[in-house]
Design a protein around this motif. Structure first.
Motif, PDB file in Angstrom:
ATOM      1  N   GLN A 155       0.824  -1.195   0.000  1.00 30.88           N
ATOM      2  CA  GLN A 155       0.000   0.000   0.000  1.00 30.88           C
ATOM      3  C   GLN A 155       0.869   1.260   0.000  1.00 30.88           C
ATOM      4  OE1 GLN A 155      -2.755  -0.579   3.353  1.00 30.88           O
ATOM      5  NE2 GLN A 155      -4.335  -0.943   1.828  1.00 30.88           N
ATOM      6  N   LEU A 156       0.508   2.208  -0.877  1.00 29.49           N
ATOM      7  CA  LEU A 156       1.276   3.434  -1.029  1.00 29.49           C
ATOM      8  C   LEU A 156       0.359   4.644  -1.007  1.00 29.49           C
ATOM      9  CD1 LEU A 156       3.445   2.174  -4.001  1.00 29.49           C
ATOM     10  CD2 LEU A 156       4.019   2.110  -1.596  1.00 29.49           C
ATOM     11  N   VAL A 157       0.816   5.699  -0.356  1.00 30.10           N
ATOM     12  CA  VAL A 157       0.056   6.936  -0.344  1.00 30.10           C
ATOM     13  C   VAL A 157       0.245   7.640  -1.680  1.00 30.10           C
ATOM     14  CG1 VAL A 157      -0.165   9.212   0.698  1.00 30.10           C
ATOM     15  CG2 VAL A 157       0.204   7.209   2.148  1.00 30.10           C
ATOM     16  N   VAL A 158      -0.870   7.950  -2.342  1.00 26.39           N
ATOM     17  CA  VAL A 158      -0.785   8.585  -3.654  1.00 26.39           C
ATOM     18  C   VAL A 158      -1.344  10.003  -3.653  1.00 26.39           C
ATOM     19  CG1 VAL A 158      -0.785   6.421  -4.927  1.00 26.39           C
ATOM     20  CG2 VAL A 158      -2.967   7.490  -4.334  1.00 26.39           C
ATOM     21  N   ALA A 159      -2.007  10.407  -2.570  1.00 25.38           N
ATOM     22  CA  ALA A 159      -2.540  11.771  -2.525  1.00 25.38           C
ATOM     23  C   ALA A 159      -3.018  12.083  -1.115  1.00 25.38           C
ATOM     24  CB  ALA A 159      -3.692  11.948  -3.517  1.00 25.38           C
ATOM     25  N   ARG A 160      -3.166  13.377  -0.850  1.00 20.67           N
ATOM     26  CA  ARG A 160      -3.782  13.858   0.394  1.00 20.67           C
ATOM     27  C   ARG A 160      -4.903  14.811   0.022  1.00 20.67           C
ATOM     28  NH1 ARG A 160      -3.711  18.228   3.747  1.00 20.67           N
ATOM     29  NH2 ARG A 160      -2.246  19.310   2.382  1.00 20.67           N
ATOM     30  N   ILE A 161      -6.056  14.612   0.610  1.00 18.29           N
ATOM     31  CA  ILE A 161      -7.208  15.457   0.323  1.00 18.29           C
ATOM     32  C   ILE A 161      -7.052  16.801   1.022  1.00 18.29           C
ATOM     33  CG2 ILE A 161      -9.708  15.704   0.588  1.00 18.29           C
ATOM     34  CD1 ILE A 161      -9.913  12.671   0.410  1.00 18.29           C
ATOM     35  N   GLY A 162      -7.329  17.870   0.260  1.00 16.33           N
ATOM     36  CA  GLY A 162      -7.231  19.216   0.804  1.00 16.33           C
ATOM     37  C   GLY A 162      -8.604  19.822   1.050  1.00 16.33           C
ATOM     38  N   PRO A 210      -0.816  10.221 -11.709  1.00 17.91           N
ATOM     39  CA  PRO A 210      -2.186  10.498 -11.260  1.00 17.91           C
ATOM     40  C   PRO A 210      -3.233  10.000 -12.236  1.00 17.91           C
ATOM     41  CG  PRO A 210      -1.129  12.503 -12.043  1.00 17.91           C
ATOM     42  CD  PRO A 210      -0.056  11.458 -11.953  1.00 17.91           C
ATOM     43  N   GLU A 211      -2.873   9.978 -13.526  1.00 19.91           N
ATOM     44  CA  GLU A 211      -3.829   9.504 -14.521  1.00 19.91           C
ATOM     45  C   GLU A 211      -4.153   8.026 -14.329  1.00 19.91           C
ATOM     46  OE1 GLU A 211       0.193   8.551 -15.881  1.00 19.91           O
ATOM     47  OE2 GLU A 211      -0.738  10.372 -15.087  1.00 19.91           O
ATOM     48  N   LEU A 212      -3.269   7.300 -13.657  1.00 20.14           N
ATOM     49  CA  LEU A 212      -3.486   5.880 -13.373  1.00 20.14           C
ATOM     50  C   LEU A 212      -4.034   5.669 -11.973  1.00 20.14           C
ATOM     51  CD1 LEU A 212      -3.105   2.851 -14.027  1.00 20.14           C
ATOM     52  CD2 LEU A 212      -0.741   3.084 -13.197  1.00 20.14           C
ATOM     53  N   ARG A 213      -3.414   6.297 -10.974  1.00 19.20           N
ATOM     54  CA  ARG A 213      -3.775   6.051  -9.573  1.00 19.20           C
ATOM     55  C   ARG A 213      -5.022   6.804  -9.134  1.00 19.20           C
ATOM     56  NH1 ARG A 213      -1.029   1.574  -9.578  1.00 19.20           N
ATOM     57  NH2 ARG A 213       1.148   1.923 -10.170  1.00 19.20           N
ATOM     58  N   LEU A 214      -5.284   7.951  -9.776  1.00 17.31           N
ATOM     59  CA  LEU A 214      -6.384   8.809  -9.334  1.00 17.31           C
ATOM     60  C   LEU A 214      -7.422   8.995 -10.436  1.00 17.31           C
ATOM     61  CD1 LEU A 214      -4.192  11.472  -7.484  1.00 17.31           C
ATOM     62  CD2 LEU A 214      -5.465   9.580  -6.462  1.00 17.31           C
ATOM     63  N   ALA A 215      -7.617   7.966 -11.219  1.00 16.05           N
ATOM     64  CA  ALA A 215      -8.575   8.031 -12.320  1.00 16.05           C
ATOM     65  C   ALA A 215      -9.986   7.701 -11.826  1.00 16.05           C
ATOM     66  CB  ALA A 215      -8.169   7.049 -13.414  1.00 16.05           C
ATOM     67  N   PRO A 216     -11.014   8.215 -12.490  1.00 14.16           N
ATOM     68  CA  PRO A 216     -12.388   7.851 -12.133  1.00 14.16           C
ATOM     69  C   PRO A 216     -12.564   6.339 -12.101  1.00 14.16           C
ATOM     70  CG  PRO A 216     -12.405   9.688 -13.656  1.00 14.16           C
ATOM     71  CD  PRO A 216     -10.986   9.217 -13.581  1.00 14.16           C
ATOM     72  N   GLY A 260     -12.834  13.519 -11.897  1.00 15.45           N
ATOM     73  CA  GLY A 260     -11.581  14.230 -11.657  1.00 15.45           C
ATOM     74  C   GLY A 260     -11.349  15.258 -12.749  1.00 15.45           C
ATOM     75  N   ARG A 261     -10.814  16.403 -12.371  1.00 13.14           N
ATOM     76  CA  ARG A 261     -10.507  17.435 -13.354  1.00 13.14           C
ATOM     77  C   ARG A 261      -9.448  18.362 -12.781  1.00 13.14           C
ATOM     78  NH1 ARG A 261     -13.466  22.491 -12.699  1.00 13.14           N
ATOM     79  NH2 ARG A 261     -14.767  22.436 -10.818  1.00 13.14           N
ATOM     80  N   VAL A 262      -8.763  19.078 -13.662  1.00 17.69           N
ATOM     81  CA  VAL A 262      -7.739  20.033 -13.246  1.00 17.69           C
ATOM     82  C   VAL A 262      -8.327  21.431 -13.326  1.00 17.69           C
ATOM     83  CG1 VAL A 262      -5.472  20.990 -13.736  1.00 17.69           C
ATOM     84  CG2 VAL A 262      -5.865  18.543 -14.009  1.00 17.69           C
TER      85      VAL A 262
END
Length: 219
Positions: free
Chosen positions: A2-9, A27-33, A52-54
């Protein structure tokens, strides 16, 4: 693994979106819809990414079941954790996952010990090695080709050529190179992996405990 890939702000708007501090180069792989992520604290998750969007350079996510600002605020500072194959490696040979770099010994080309990598700090402009010195102090080493001249995973070490002032006792090391006793033999030729790209190597993602002693920031 298990790996941390993001922190919610912070919450963004009133429809449940949140800003995200990305801790992965993929992010396109780990944080995709559709991605389902574990969380820290665990009671908050798992969370499924719905959209998800920028926006203004920041990644915004919305999670399934979170439809308003109140629900989004509850998630603030939650860590998002992905399951990653521990044997996976980046496609680019000049990139590394955090778990490959954590605990590497940091040495000069002549073998002089600088310390041990305990954490990878991911900044917008570059990555930094957080290196614990033998005396317990810490020094930050930019992960760029000009300074980190080789990553030798087989022998578990990172070879550096720091500029004056980067390492606390640089003057003492320079003196040792001039002939003082106690300097280790020069590293064997071929022990370094091919150098990073012209812009420097890159590290991917952070381990669940922030990168200290874990096997991943990787995926």
């Amino acid at each position: 693994m298990q790996l941390v890939v993001a922190r919610i702000g912070r919450a963004h708007g009133i429809k449940g979106e949140v800003t995200v501090e990305v801790r992965t180069d993929e992010p396109e792989l780990r944080l995709a819809p559709g991605a389902v992520l574990a969380t820290d604290p665990a009671a908050v998750g798992p969370l499924t990414i719905e959209t998800g969007r920028v926006h203004s350079g920041r990644l915004l996510l919305r999670f399934a079941g979170v439809a308003d600002r109140t629900g989004a605020e509850v998630l603030r500072n939650t860590l998002l954790i992905a399951d990653v194959d521990p044997d996976a490696v980046p496609e680019d040979p000049d990139e590394y996952y955090d778990h490959q770099l954590i605990d590497l010994d940091v040495v000069l080309a002549d073998g002089t010990e600088i310390g041990r990598i305990t954490e990878i700090s991911h900044l917008p402009s570059q990555d930094l090695f957080i290196v614990e010195r033998p005396d317990g102090s810490e020094v930050m080493i930019p992960f760029v080709t000009e300074i980190v001249t080789g990553i030798d995973l087989e022998n578990q070490r990172a070879v550096i050529d720091p500029p004056p002032g980067l390492v606390d006792d640089r003057a003492e090391i320079a003196s040792a190179r001039d002939g003082s006793p106690g300097v280790r033999e020069e590293a064997q030729a071929g022990s370094q992996d091919p150098g990073a790209s012209a812009d420097g190597g890159r590290s991917r993602e952070r381990g669940e405990d922030g990168g200290r002693g874990t096997s991943e920031d990787g995926a």
